[in-house]
Design an enzyme around this catalytic site. Structure first.
Site, short mmCIF file in Angstrom:
data_model
loop_
_atom_site.label_atom_id
_atom_site.label_comp_id
_atom_site.label_asym_id
_atom_site.label_seq_id
_atom_site.Cartn_x
_atom_site.Cartn_y
_atom_site.Cartn_z
N TYR A 25 -3.95 -27.00 14.70
CA TYR A 25 -2.63 -27.59 14.57
C TYR A 25 -2.52 -28.20 13.18
CZ TYR A 25 -4.45 -32.32 16.02
OH TYR A 25 -5.13 -33.51 16.13
N GLU A 89 -2.26 -21.71 11.79
CA GLU A 89 -1.83 -23.10 11.97
C GLU A 89 -0.60 -23.15 12.87
OE1 GLU A 89 -2.96 -26.02 10.87
OE2 GLU A 89 -4.33 -25.57 9.21
#
Length: 230
Positions: A25, A89
C-alpha cells in the site's frame, strides 16, 4: 492504463528471472501524494504500477526495469528482491494516515493486472507476497485489511487450510516458517507478518494453535523447503 513515468529505476541484471510479485500500500494521504513521491527523483522509491481507489492503473516503471520498491528484503533465500520482482502499489492511507478497507474497484483492477502479470512470468503462487512478508521487521503493508483469501480464490497467491496436525514446538515452527520463505531472524516479526497475511483477525506475533496449524498447512501446501535460485 495511465502512463506516469518515474525516474526511479535501474537495469535488471542480465538474464534476471522475474519470479516474485510484491503487493504494497502507498501509506500516503492521497493518490496525488503517492504519485508525487513515487515519481520524484528525490524519494528514490518507485514501483512498476499503482492502482488507485477507483481502479485506475498507472504504469510508473517498465517491467523490464528494476523498480525500487522492496528495499532491504528477503524471501526464500533471495535478498535482491527488486531485481526479480514486479511491484504494485495500492493507494491506501495505511496505518499512519487512517488505514481503510480496499475498495471493490481497486480489487478488480488488481485482479486483472495480477493475472496478466502471472500469465507472462514464472511466478509461483507462493511468491505472491506482501511487503510485510519480505520485510517483516520494517513493513506492515498491504496490511490486515487486504483480502488475501479472496485473491487466492481467483488465482493470485495461496491460502492455506489448517493442518490436522498440531505442532507447538517453537523451534520446529521457526524452521517451517523459514522454509516457507520468511526471514526468521526476528521470529516475533515473522510470526506477525505471517498472521497479517494468513490470520489477519489477530496479529500479535505470538504463537497459538490456529497460527501453528496454518503454518503447518501452508508448509504442506508449498511442499517444504526450496530456496530461490540466485
Amino acid at each position: 492504463m495511465i502512463e506516469a513515468p518515474s525516474p526511479n529505476f535501474g537495469p535488471r541484471p542480465d538474464n534476471a528471472r522475474i519470479d516474485i510479485l510484491v503487493l504494497h500500500y502507498t501509506g500516503m494521504p492521497s493518490r496525488e501524494a503517492a504519485l508525487e513521491r513515487l515519481c520524484s527523483s528525490k524519494s528514490e522509491v518507485s514501483a512498476h504500477y499503482l492502482i488507485d481507489e477507483m481502479g485506475e492503473v498507472y504504469r510508473l516503471v517498465d517491467e523490464g526495469r528494476r523498480a525500487w520498491h522492496a528495499g532491504i528484503a528477503y524471501w526464500r533465500g533471495a535478498v535482491d528482491i527488486n531485481s526479480r520482482s514486479i511491484g504494485v502499489e495500492l493507494v491506501n492511507p495505511g496505518h499512519e494516515y487512517g488505514y481503510s478497507a480496499f475498495p471493490i474497484a481497486q480489487y478488480a483492477a488488481l485482479q486483472n493486472l495480477a493475472l496478466n502479470i502471472l500469465s507472462r512470468y514464472p511466478i509461483p503462487a507462493r511468491n505472491v507476497v506482501g511487503h510485510s512478508d519480505i520485510a517483516p521487521g520494517r513493513k506492515t503493508d498491504p496490511g490486515e485489511f487486504f483480502d488475501w483469501q479472496a485473491m487466492a480464490g481467483i488465482g493470485v497467491g495461496l491460502w492455506p487450510m489448517q493442518s490436522n496436525h498440531l505442532e507447538l514446538d517453537i523451534g520446529r515452527l521457526k524452521t517451517l516458517l523459514g522454509e516457507i520463505g520468511y526471514d526468521v531472524n526476528n521470529l516475533a516479526a515473522a510470526f506477525r507478518a505471517f498472521q497479517r497475511h494468513f490470520r489477519p483477525t489477530r496479529v500479535n506475533g505470538r504463537m497459538d494453535s490456529e497460527t501453528a496449524r496454518l503454518i503447518l498447512g501452508l508448509h504442506e501446501q508449498v511442499g517444504g523447503n526450496s530456496p530461490l535460485s540466485v
